[in-house]
Design an enzyme around this catalytic site. Structure first.
Site, mmCIF file in Angstrom:
data_model
loop_
_atom_site.group_PDB
_atom_site.id
_atom_site.type_symbol
_atom_site.label_atom_id
_atom_site.label_comp_id
_atom_site.label_asym_id
_atom_site.label_seq_id
_atom_site.Cartn_x
_atom_site.Cartn_y
_atom_site.Cartn_z
ATOM 1 N N GLY A 163 -12.733 34.482 5.417
ATOM 2 C CA GLY A 163 -12.111 34.913 6.664
ATOM 3 C C GLY A 163 -12.274 36.401 6.916
ATOM 4 N N GLY B 133 -10.866 48.615 -21.786
ATOM 5 C CA GLY B 133 -9.630 48.664 -20.994
ATOM 6 C C GLY B 133 -8.427 48.392 -21.885
ATOM 7 N N SER C 264 -5.150 47.395 -20.389
ATOM 8 C CA SER C 264 -4.065 46.818 -19.595
ATOM 9 C C SER C 264 -3.646 45.499 -20.220
ATOM 10 N N SER C 265 -2.697 44.814 -19.565
ATOM 11 C CA SER C 265 -2.255 43.530 -20.112
ATOM 12 C C SER C 265 -3.421 42.542 -20.194
ATOM 13 N N VAL C 266 -4.258 42.533 -19.164
ATOM 14 C CA VAL C 266 -5.382 41.581 -19.180
ATOM 15 C C VAL C 266 -6.282 41.856 -20.390
ATOM 16 N N ALA C 267 -6.571 43.148 -20.637
ATOM 17 C CA ALA C 267 -7.447 43.521 -21.750
ATOM 18 C C ALA C 267 -6.831 43.092 -23.085
ATOM 19 N N GLU D 37 -4.410 40.953 -23.714
ATOM 20 C CA GLU D 37 -4.215 39.501 -23.856
ATOM 21 C C GLU D 37 -5.529 38.825 -24.250
ATOM 22 N N ASP E 289 -1.041 40.232 -4.581
ATOM 23 C CA ASP E 289 -1.654 41.393 -5.228
ATOM 24 C C ASP E 289 -2.184 42.443 -4.257
ATOM 25 N N HIS F 239 22.014 30.096 -33.051
ATOM 26 C CA HIS F 239 21.528 30.338 -34.399
ATOM 27 C C HIS F 239 20.749 29.135 -34.890
HETATM 28 P P1 FAD Z 1 -5.020 35.292 -5.719
HETATM 29 O O1 FAD Z 1 -4.349 34.279 -6.556
HETATM 30 O O2 FAD Z 1 -6.018 36.145 -6.381
HETATM 31 O O3 FAD Z 1 -5.700 34.484 -4.509
HETATM 32 C C1 FAD Z 1 -6.509 35.095 -3.559
HETATM 33 C C2 FAD Z 1 -7.489 34.054 -3.029
HETATM 34 O O4 FAD Z 1 -8.063 34.521 -1.807
HETATM 35 C C3 FAD Z 1 -8.646 33.802 -3.975
HETATM 36 O O5 FAD Z 1 -8.881 32.416 -4.104
HETATM 37 C C4 FAD Z 1 -9.841 34.485 -3.276
HETATM 38 O O6 FAD Z 1 -11.064 33.894 -3.605
HETATM 39 C C5 FAD Z 1 -9.462 34.268 -1.834
HETATM 40 N N1 FAD Z 1 -10.073 35.204 -0.891
HETATM 41 C C6 FAD Z 1 -10.251 36.552 -1.032
HETATM 42 N N2 FAD Z 1 -10.782 37.075 0.088
HETATM 43 C C7 FAD Z 1 -10.927 36.037 0.957
HETATM 44 C C8 FAD Z 1 -11.406 35.933 2.306
HETATM 45 N N3 FAD Z 1 -11.786 37.003 2.992
HETATM 46 N N4 FAD Z 1 -11.436 34.703 2.888
HETATM 47 C C9 FAD Z 1 -11.027 33.600 2.218
HETATM 48 N N5 FAD Z 1 -10.556 33.643 0.952
HETATM 49 C C10 FAD Z 1 -10.505 34.850 0.339
HETATM 50 N N6 FAD Z 1 0.461 36.768 -13.439
HETATM 51 C C11 FAD Z 1 1.547 36.224 -14.019
HETATM 52 O O7 FAD Z 1 2.591 36.114 -13.377
HETATM 53 N N7 FAD Z 1 1.523 35.821 -15.321
HETATM 54 C C12 FAD Z 1 0.417 35.895 -16.074
HETATM 55 O O8 FAD Z 1 0.429 35.510 -17.236
HETATM 56 C C13 FAD Z 1 -0.751 36.436 -15.481
HETATM 57 N N8 FAD Z 1 -1.895 36.493 -16.178
HETATM 58 C C14 FAD Z 1 -3.021 36.957 -15.587
HETATM 59 C C15 FAD Z 1 -4.198 36.971 -16.326
HETATM 60 C C16 FAD Z 1 -5.358 37.427 -15.771
HETATM 61 C C17 FAD Z 1 -6.621 37.415 -16.586
HETATM 62 C C18 FAD Z 1 -5.355 37.900 -14.428
HETATM 63 C C19 FAD Z 1 -6.615 38.405 -13.812
HETATM 64 C C20 FAD Z 1 -4.197 37.888 -13.681
HETATM 65 C C21 FAD Z 1 -3.019 37.417 -14.253
HETATM 66 N N9 FAD Z 1 -1.815 37.375 -13.543
HETATM 67 C C22 FAD Z 1 -0.690 36.878 -14.136
HETATM 68 C C23 FAD Z 1 -1.729 37.873 -12.159
HETATM 69 C C24 FAD Z 1 -1.770 36.722 -11.119
HETATM 70 O O9 FAD Z 1 -2.889 35.906 -11.352
HETATM 71 C C25 FAD Z 1 -1.806 37.319 -9.725
HETATM 72 O O10 FAD Z 1 -0.715 38.181 -9.556
HETATM 73 C C26 FAD Z 1 -1.751 36.244 -8.644
HETATM 74 O O11 FAD Z 1 -2.791 35.316 -8.786
HETATM 75 C C27 FAD Z 1 -1.820 36.909 -7.272
HETATM 76 O O12 FAD Z 1 -1.839 35.944 -6.263
HETATM 77 P P2 FAD Z 1 -2.431 36.269 -4.818
HETATM 78 O O13 FAD Z 1 -2.012 35.132 -3.952
HETATM 79 O O14 FAD Z 1 -2.093 37.622 -4.420
HETATM 80 O O15 FAD Z 1 -4.007 36.262 -4.997
HETATM 81 P P1 NA7 Z 2 -4.634 47.944 -14.646
HETATM 82 O O1 NA7 Z 2 -3.231 47.664 -15.008
HETATM 83 O O2 NA7 Z 2 -4.956 48.738 -13.457
HETATM 84 O O3 NA7 Z 2 -5.322 48.621 -15.924
HETATM 85 C C1 NA7 Z 2 -6.613 49.085 -15.968
HETATM 86 C C2 NA7 Z 2 -6.963 49.453 -17.406
HETATM 87 O O4 NA7 Z 2 -8.343 49.764 -17.500
HETATM 88 C C3 NA7 Z 2 -6.218 50.666 -17.915
HETATM 89 O O5 NA7 Z 2 -6.003 50.501 -19.288
HETATM 90 C C4 NA7 Z 2 -7.200 51.795 -17.613
HETATM 91 O O6 NA7 Z 2 -7.043 52.917 -18.456
HETATM 92 C C5 NA7 Z 2 -8.510 51.120 -17.922
HETATM 93 N N1 NA7 Z 2 -9.636 51.725 -17.207
HETATM 94 C C6 NA7 Z 2 -9.724 51.915 -15.883
HETATM 95 N N2 NA7 Z 2 -10.921 52.467 -15.576
HETATM 96 C C7 NA7 Z 2 -11.584 52.624 -16.746
HETATM 97 C C8 NA7 Z 2 -12.856 53.135 -17.086
HETATM 98 N N3 NA7 Z 2 -13.690 53.581 -16.148
HETATM 99 N N4 NA7 Z 2 -13.219 53.142 -18.376
HETATM 100 C C9 NA7 Z 2 -12.373 52.686 -19.329
HETATM 101 N N5 NA7 Z 2 -11.156 52.176 -19.070
HETATM 102 C C10 NA7 Z 2 -10.765 52.154 -17.783
HETATM 103 O O7 NA7 Z 2 -5.428 46.623 -14.398
HETATM 104 P P2 NA7 Z 2 -5.456 45.071 -14.735
HETATM 105 O O8 NA7 Z 2 -6.255 44.462 -13.669
HETATM 106 O O9 NA7 Z 2 -5.996 44.807 -16.054
HETATM 107 O O10 NA7 Z 2 -3.991 44.549 -14.587
HETATM 108 C C11 NA7 Z 2 -3.425 44.407 -13.310
HETATM 109 C C12 NA7 Z 2 -2.550 43.181 -13.229
HETATM 110 O O11 NA7 Z 2 -3.344 42.014 -13.301
HETATM 111 C C13 NA7 Z 2 -1.500 43.078 -14.280
HETATM 112 O O12 NA7 Z 2 -0.265 43.506 -13.769
HETATM 113 C C14 NA7 Z 2 -1.480 41.585 -14.625
HETATM 114 O O13 NA7 Z 2 -0.343 40.959 -14.110
HETATM 115 C C15 NA7 Z 2 -2.664 41.000 -13.985
HETATM 116 P P3 NA7 Z 2 -6.135 54.202 -18.070
HETATM 117 O O14 NA7 Z 2 -4.763 53.889 -18.572
HETATM 118 O O15 NA7 Z 2 -6.175 54.338 -16.568
HETATM 119 O O16 NA7 Z 2 -6.793 55.323 -18.757
#
Ligand code: FAD
Ligand code: NA7
Length: 561
Positions: free
Chosen positions: A196, A261, A263-266, A268, A398, A536
């Site tokens: 879209g 990286g 972050s939590s994703v890294a 985990e 997000d 407990h």
């Molecule tokens: P999304 O779920 O990302 O959905 C967006 C959708 O829109 C996608 O399908 C995309 O393809 C589509 N889209 C994008 N642009 C367009 C367009 N122009 N037209 C049509 N479609 C489009 N959250 C938790 O609560 N617990 C967890 O344990 C957790 N673990 C995570 C682990 C990982 C590895 C990652 C990456 C994220 C994790 N999250 C977790 C975060 C969670 O997945 C997101 O916060 C959540 O999915 C956000 O939902 P959303 O609706 O904003 O977007």
């Molecule tokens: P975040 O929380 O934005 O974290 C990004 C991480 O990657 C953070 O540790 C950064 O380090 C690191 N980073 C960013 N740029 C670089 C470069 N160029 N080189 C090395 N490391 C870098 O992102 P996530 O997407 O992983 O998590 C966002 C949400 O997604 C989270 O809340 C989950 O719910 C799912 P820094 O600390 O900036 O030095």
């Protein structure tokens, strides 16, 4: 001025002078609730809130006002949701349940490695769900080790099969994709598998996978397009590295892996890969788990080191070279120190980039209709009713600026938005104190303030921090370390010792944190915790017996085997 404007446009408007009606004050209260605006004039056009004088004139200048004023807009839909993930689907389904004509557009642009997936967004396909199942696979490995101490006699040589795991997880993900499609059909939401993009006010272009374009109009729009993993922009990254978008369906075991990286994703991903028996290195640019409590973040890292994860601190990759092709192949990573000139090299089978995620707000035509986007972060600023700078365009999930990036947050925001737009309800999404968990092999759960943030907001002298290390019962016989698990609460001394920060590092921290988060919503205090009878023997009960304050400096070590 607004009256004059409408009069010059020949528009008949319904004017309510708040100072001339008996219930003016109550009307103002409700207006403030609904629109987040107390001032007058407060303009609505065909049920869409436009705003005050300035915003009405801006809308006039951009042509939006004229659009809104069309007597019978005859839009194709009441609501079009762009993005079929956590936030978009919940909003669309709720709006349809309220009797509205709703369309969802969802299209997954394949990752640079060519990975793609079905309906449901990040969480279901490449986020929470497959991540949690791989975390579980890793925990089962640990349980196998522990089980020997509990008398299970199994062969010492235990192997994990990546392909079996991935196939089973992807089968489950596939069934979820299917159930989402069925739910949309049952609720009469039109689902279009297209990309879209706004082309003009109230109109979008939907482009399907074959490039076929169709145009749709709607009275209101919700942007829920989520985020996608970022790349480093160095030589070899898009060619040879993978991201979380690729990992969960990788058809082969990744082998020795470098996770970039912290972050939590890294952490985990690094955690479950190590738990599955792989050699894992994490390259950290600055700090671990930015935004989280740093004491807890360091404890998470120590618990990961205990299972063999190696941390390379203060380095960033500058080049990735392929030495050998294969599944997996062999990659050389050159990295440089962030503190000096030191360069290092390392050999890995897989490089997983987890360096953050970019909002999908760039190529959706927002500039064509004037939706403001934060240029730096790509996020959409919204008011407390998730309305963007363009009155009929809303955003959830997000893509929204300054909100926790979590599935339940997106789901709640989407559902409440639909109820406010179409159900006559007023409840807003409460983003405060959203609990969260980092699902590393030893889980870290938290709710409320990190200790450093609490100190910044309340000052150290106004806080009391209670903490202890604890030894889960199931770890005793298994002879696992007695001083790894940790519980901490931060209390505001001048607010009845209210718990403003909750932190736990231990098994099942997710399950523990959920209940305490509900208690915090109810105003949990230290006294209430002390008055609560523990269960407990559990880990969670440690929070009902916290006695040692951090300021006392007393020993919190537990006696081990
Ligand atoms: P999304 O779920 O990302 O959905 C967006 C959708 O829109 C996608 O399908 C995309 O393809 C589509 N889209 C994008 N642009 C367009 C367009 N122009 N037209 C049509 N479609 C489009 N959250 C938790 O609560 N617990 C967890 O344990 C957790 N673990 C995570 C682990 C990982 C590895 C990652 C990456 C994220 C994790 N999250 C977790 C975060 C969670 O997945 C997101 O916060 C959540 O999915 C956000 O939902 P959303 O609706 O904003 O977007
Ligand atoms: P975040 O929380 O934005 O974290 C990004 C991480 O990657 C953070 O540790 C950064 O380090 C690191 N980073 C960013 N740029 C670089 C470069 N160029 N080189 C090395 N490391 C870098 O992102 P996530 O997407 O992983 O998590 C966002 C949400 O997604 C989270 O809340 C989950 O719910 C799912 P820094 O600390 O900036 O030095």
């Amino acid at each position: 001025m607004v009256k004059e404007l409408f009069s010059s446009l020949g528009v008949d408007c319904n004017i309510l002078e708040l100072d001339q009606v008996d219930d003016g004050a109550s009307v103002q209260e409700v207006l403030s609730e609904i629109t987040n605006q107390r001032t007058v004039p407060n303009i609505f056009v065909n049920k869409v809130h436009v705003g005050g004088c300035d915003r009405t004139f801006q809308a006039h200048q951009s042509g939006l006002l004229q659009k809104l004023l069309q007597e019978d807009p005859a839009y194709d839909y009441d609501l079009i949701v762009i993005g079929g993930g956590s936030g978009g689907l919940s909003c669309a389904q709720e709006a349809a349940a309220l009797g509205r004509r709703v369309m969802v557009l969802d299209l997954v642009v394949p990752s640079p490695q060519g990975t793609s997936w079905g309906l449901g967004g990040t969480c279901v396909n490449v986020g929470c769900i497959p991540k949690q199942l791989m975390h579980q696979a890793a925990l089962l490995g640990q349980a196998l080790t522990d089980s020997r101490r509990f008398g299970w006699e199994c062969a010492q040589q235990v192997k994990h099969n990546w392909e079996t795991m991935t196939e089973a997880i992807q089968k489950h993900v596939g069934s979820l994709n299917w159930s989402y499609r069925r739910a949309l059909r049952e609720k009469a939401v039109a689902y279009v598998n297209s990309y879209g993009e706004f082309v003009e006010h109230h109109k979008i272009k939907a482009t399907d996978g074959k490039g076929q374009e169709t145009y749709y109009t709607a009275a209101k729009f919700v942007i829920a397009t989520g985020e996608r993993p970022r790349y480093l922009g160095i030589q070899g990254d898009k060619e040879y590295c993978i991201t979380s978008d690729d990992l969960f369906s990788l058809p082969y075991c990744p082998g020795a892996t470098l996770v970039v990286g912290a972050s939590s994703v890294a952490l985990e991903c690094a955690g479950f890969l190590a738990g599955l028996g792989l050699e894992v290195t994490v390259m950290v640019r600055s700090q671990l788990l930015r935004g989280f409590d740093q004491e807890m973040a360091e404890k998470v890292a120590s618990s990961m080191q205990q299972i063999g994860v190696r941390f390379l601190r203060k380095f960033v990759p500058v080049e990735v070279q392929q030495l050998e092709r294969g599944s997996p192949g062999k990659l050389k990573v050159v990295a440089k120190s962030t503190e000096g000139t030191e360069m290092i090299e390392g050999l890995y089978n897989t490089v997983l980039l987890a360096i953050g995620r970019d909002s999908c707000t760039k190529k959706i035509g927002l500039e064509k209709i004037g939706v403001k986007v934060n240029e730096k972060t790509g996020k959409i600023p919204v008011n407390d009713v998730e309305q963007s700078s363009v009155p009929y365009v809303y955003a959830v999930g997000d893509v929204v600026e300054g909100k926790p990036e979590l599935t339940p947050v997106a789901v709640q925001a989407g559902r409440l938005l639909a109820r406010r737009l179409f159900g006559g309800r007023l409840e807003k999404c409460d983003y405060i104190n959203a609990p969260t968990v980092v699902f590393t092999p030893l889980e870290y759960g938290c709710c409320g303030y990190a200790e450093e943030k609490a100190v910044e907001v309340y000052r150290k002298e106004n806080l009391e921090v209670y903490h202890t290390l604890f030894w889960p019962l199931e770890w005793t016989v298994a002879c696992r370390d007695s001083n790894t698990c940790y519980a901490k609460i931060i209390c505001s001394k001048f607010d009845n010792d209210r718990v403003i920060g909750f932190h736990v590092l231990g098994p099942k921290a997710g399950e523990i944190t959920q209940g305490f988060a509900a208690a915090m919503k109810c105003g949990l205090t230290k006294q209430l915790l002390d008055d609560t009878i523990g269960i407990h023997p559990t880990c969670a009960q440690v929070f009902t017996t916290l006695e040692i304050t951090k300021s006392s400096g007393l020993d919190i070590m537990q006696k081990g085997c």
